[in-house]
Design a protein around this motif. Structure first.
Motif, PDB file in Angstrom:
ATOM      1  N   ARG A  13      23.175  10.807  43.612  1.00 23.00           N
ATOM      2  CA  ARG A  13      22.569  11.798  42.713  1.00 23.00           C
ATOM      3  C   ARG A  13      22.708  13.172  43.343  1.00 23.00           C
ATOM      4  O   ARG A  13      22.372  13.365  44.505  1.00 23.00           O
ATOM      5  CB  ARG A  13      21.106  11.480  42.482  1.00 23.00           C
ATOM      6  N   VAL A  14      23.219  14.083  42.555  1.00 21.29           N
ATOM      7  CA  VAL A  14      23.356  15.456  43.025  1.00 21.29           C
ATOM      8  C   VAL A  14      22.723  16.392  42.012  1.00 21.29           C
ATOM      9  O   VAL A  14      22.674  16.092  40.814  1.00 21.29           O
ATOM     10  CB  VAL A  14      24.836  15.851  43.267  1.00 21.29           C
ATOM     11  N   ASN A  15      22.262  17.501  42.503  1.00 22.53           N
ATOM     12  CA  ASN A  15      21.709  18.542  41.655  1.00 22.53           C
ATOM     13  C   ASN A  15      22.371  19.854  42.090  1.00 22.53           C
ATOM     14  O   ASN A  15      21.849  20.560  42.945  1.00 22.53           O
ATOM     15  CB  ASN A  15      20.189  18.605  41.800  1.00 22.53           C
ATOM     16  N   PRO A  16      23.545  20.140  41.522  1.00 25.87           N
ATOM     17  CA  PRO A  16      24.299  21.321  41.957  1.00 25.87           C
ATOM     18  C   PRO A  16      23.500  22.607  41.799  1.00 25.87           C
ATOM     19  O   PRO A  16      22.841  22.817  40.791  1.00 25.87           O
ATOM     20  CB  PRO A  16      25.515  21.332  41.038  1.00 25.87           C
ATOM     21  N   HIS A  17      23.572  23.431  42.810  1.00 27.92           N
ATOM     22  CA  HIS A  17      22.908  24.729  42.764  1.00 27.92           C
ATOM     23  C   HIS A  17      23.921  25.855  42.530  1.00 27.92           C
ATOM     24  O   HIS A  17      23.562  27.025  42.541  1.00 27.92           O
ATOM     25  CB  HIS A  17      22.143  24.975  44.064  1.00 27.92           C
ATOM     26  N   TYR A  18      25.172  25.460  42.335  1.00 29.10           N
ATOM     27  CA  TYR A  18      26.233  26.426  42.088  1.00 29.10           C
ATOM     28  C   TYR A  18      27.036  25.957  40.881  1.00 29.10           C
ATOM     29  O   TYR A  18      27.289  24.760  40.721  1.00 29.10           O
ATOM     30  CB  TYR A  18      27.156  26.553  43.311  1.00 29.10           C
ATOM     31  N   GLN A  19      27.432  26.872  40.038  1.00 30.93           N
ATOM     32  CA  GLN A  19      28.269  26.555  38.891  1.00 30.93           C
ATOM     33  C   GLN A  19      29.686  27.052  39.172  1.00 30.93           C
ATOM     34  O   GLN A  19      29.887  28.241  39.441  1.00 30.93           O
ATOM     35  CB  GLN A  19      27.704  27.202  37.631  1.00 30.93           C
ATOM     36  N   PHE A  20      30.649  26.141  39.131  1.00 31.97           N
ATOM     37  CA  PHE A  20      32.028  26.458  39.489  1.00 31.97           C
ATOM     38  C   PHE A  20      32.833  27.053  38.327  1.00 31.97           C
ATOM     39  O   PHE A  20      33.871  27.664  38.555  1.00 31.97           O
ATOM     40  CB  PHE A  20      32.727  25.201  40.026  1.00 31.97           C
ATOM     41  N   HIS A  21      32.415  26.843  37.087  1.00 37.15           N
ATOM     42  CA  HIS A  21      33.072  27.396  35.897  1.00 37.15           C
ATOM     43  C   HIS A  21      34.565  27.065  35.874  1.00 37.15           C
ATOM     44  O   HIS A  21      35.414  27.940  35.695  1.00 37.15           O
ATOM     45  CB  HIS A  21      32.863  28.911  35.802  1.00 37.15           C
ATOM     46  N   VAL A  22      34.894  25.796  36.028  1.00 39.30           N
ATOM     47  CA  VAL A  22      36.285  25.351  36.095  1.00 39.30           C
ATOM     48  C   VAL A  22      36.884  25.132  34.707  1.00 39.30           C
ATOM     49  O   VAL A  22      38.086  25.288  34.532  1.00 39.30           O
ATOM     50  CB  VAL A  22      36.387  24.047  36.927  1.00 39.30           C
ATOM     51  N   LEU A  23      36.071  24.794  33.725  1.00 38.90           N
ATOM     52  CA  LEU A  23      36.584  24.402  32.412  1.00 38.90           C
ATOM     53  C   LEU A  23      36.325  25.485  31.361  1.00 38.90           C
ATOM     54  O   LEU A  23      35.313  25.472  30.678  1.00 38.90           O
ATOM     55  CB  LEU A  23      35.930  23.090  31.965  1.00 38.90           C
ATOM     56  N   PRO A  24      37.259  26.393  31.175  1.00 44.47           N
ATOM     57  CA  PRO A  24      37.033  27.492  30.230  1.00 44.47           C
ATOM     58  C   PRO A  24      37.048  27.053  28.766  1.00 44.47           C
ATOM     59  O   PRO A  24      36.418  27.682  27.927  1.00 44.47           O
ATOM     60  CB  PRO A  24      38.181  28.457  30.510  1.00 44.47           C
ATOM     61  N   ASN A  25      37.760  25.977  28.435  1.00 43.58           N
ATOM     62  CA  ASN A  25      37.892  25.564  27.038  1.00 43.58           C
ATOM     63  C   ASN A  25      36.706  24.753  26.521  1.00 43.58           C
ATOM     64  O   ASN A  25      36.576  24.566  25.313  1.00 43.58           O
ATOM     65  CB  ASN A  25      39.180  24.769  26.836  1.00 43.58           C
TER      66      ASN A  25
ATOM     67  N   ASN B 203      31.313  21.700  32.041  1.00 44.38           N
ATOM     68  CA  ASN B 203      31.308  22.152  33.435  1.00 44.38           C
ATOM     69  C   ASN B 203      30.237  21.463  34.267  1.00 44.38           C
ATOM     70  O   ASN B 203      30.406  21.300  35.470  1.00 44.38           O
ATOM     71  CB  ASN B 203      31.134  23.666  33.512  1.00 44.38           C
ATOM     72  N   LYS B 204      29.146  21.011  33.640  1.00 41.39           N
ATOM     73  CA  LYS B 204      28.105  20.326  34.418  1.00 41.39           C
ATOM     74  C   LYS B 204      28.658  19.059  35.075  1.00 41.39           C
ATOM     75  O   LYS B 204      28.222  18.676  36.152  1.00 41.39           O
ATOM     76  CB  LYS B 204      26.877  20.038  33.564  1.00 41.39           C
ATOM     77  N   PHE B 205      29.650  18.412  34.446  1.00 40.52           N
ATOM     78  CA  PHE B 205      30.251  17.222  35.026  1.00 40.52           C
ATOM     79  C   PHE B 205      31.128  17.579  36.231  1.00 40.52           C
ATOM     80  O   PHE B 205      31.092  16.898  37.255  1.00 40.52           O
ATOM     81  CB  PHE B 205      31.065  16.458  33.974  1.00 40.52           C
ATOM     82  N   THR B 206      31.910  18.649  36.098  1.00 41.86           N
ATOM     83  CA  THR B 206      32.736  19.058  37.236  1.00 41.86           C
ATOM     84  C   THR B 206      31.863  19.596  38.364  1.00 41.86           C
ATOM     85  O   THR B 206      32.157  19.363  39.537  1.00 41.86           O
ATOM     86  CB  THR B 206      33.787  20.111  36.831  1.00 41.86           C
ATOM     87  N   ASP B 207      30.790  20.307  38.022  1.00 41.92           N
ATOM     88  CA  ASP B 207      29.878  20.810  39.063  1.00 41.92           C
ATOM     89  C   ASP B 207      29.317  19.651  39.888  1.00 41.92           C
ATOM     90  O   ASP B 207      29.270  19.724  41.122  1.00 41.92           O
ATOM     91  CB  ASP B 207      28.728  21.607  38.445  1.00 41.92           C
ATOM     92  N   CYS B 208      28.895  18.588  39.218  1.00 42.46           N
ATOM     93  CA  CYS B 208      28.354  17.419  39.933  1.00 42.46           C
ATOM     94  C   CYS B 208      29.436  16.739  40.769  1.00 42.46           C
ATOM     95  O   CYS B 208      29.200  16.389  41.927  1.00 42.46           O
ATOM     96  CB  CYS B 208      27.758  16.415  38.951  1.00 42.46           C
ATOM     97  N   ALA B 209      30.598  16.549  40.189  1.00 39.95           N
ATOM     98  CA  ALA B 209      31.673  15.860  40.902  1.00 39.95           C
ATOM     99  C   ALA B 209      32.118  16.640  42.139  1.00 39.95           C
ATOM    100  O   ALA B 209      32.306  16.065  43.213  1.00 39.95           O
ATOM    101  CB  ALA B 209      32.858  15.628  39.965  1.00 39.95           C
ATOM    102  N   ILE B 210      32.284  17.944  42.004  1.00 37.17           N
ATOM    103  CA  ILE B 210      32.695  18.772  43.147  1.00 37.17           C
ATOM    104  C   ILE B 210      31.615  18.775  44.214  1.00 37.17           C
ATOM    105  O   ILE B 210      31.900  18.607  45.401  1.00 37.17           O
ATOM    106  CB  ILE B 210      33.034  20.206  42.681  1.00 37.17           C
TER     107      ILE B 210
END
Length: 101
Positions: free
Chosen positions: A38-50, A55-62
């Motif tokens: 379980r992760v609770n990202p404190h940073y948003q990477f904004h990888v998926l512009p479309n 992005n919440k899924f990529t934030d957790c995965a990264i």
């Protein structure tokens, strides 16, 4: 945020008991197998512009240091060239790579 969204969907579909069972299963997997992180990202990477909502899924995965986001959603393709360890992969490709006989 992801679990909260899933809980809302289950509640809306009148499947709250099913959701509680799923949460208990995830808790058990985390304790017994160690395969759930379980992760609770404190940073948003904004990888998926479309599809910024994904992005919440990529934030957790990264944040978790995951190797893959297993998906057939083409909106995750920008992750492939974003310079992170986590890469998008289809379920079929994942099975072909990791679940060989």
């Amino acid at each position: 945020a992801i679990l909260h969204e899933y809980a809302e969907v289950h509640e809306r579909l009148n499947r709250s008991e099913r959701w509680r069972k799923l949460v208990l299963l995830m808790d058990l997997c985390e304790l017994v197998e160690g395969n759930v992180v379980r992760v609770n990202p404190h940073y948003q990477f904004h990888v998926l512009p479309n599809d910024p909502d994904d992005n919440k899924f990529t934030d957790c995965a990264i944040t978790a240091g995951a190797d893959y986001v297993i998906t057939e959603d083409s909106h995750f393709q920008p992750l492939a060239g974003a310079g992170y360890r986590t890469q998008p992969i289809s379920p079929a490709e994942f099975i072909a790579r990791h679940l060989r006989d």
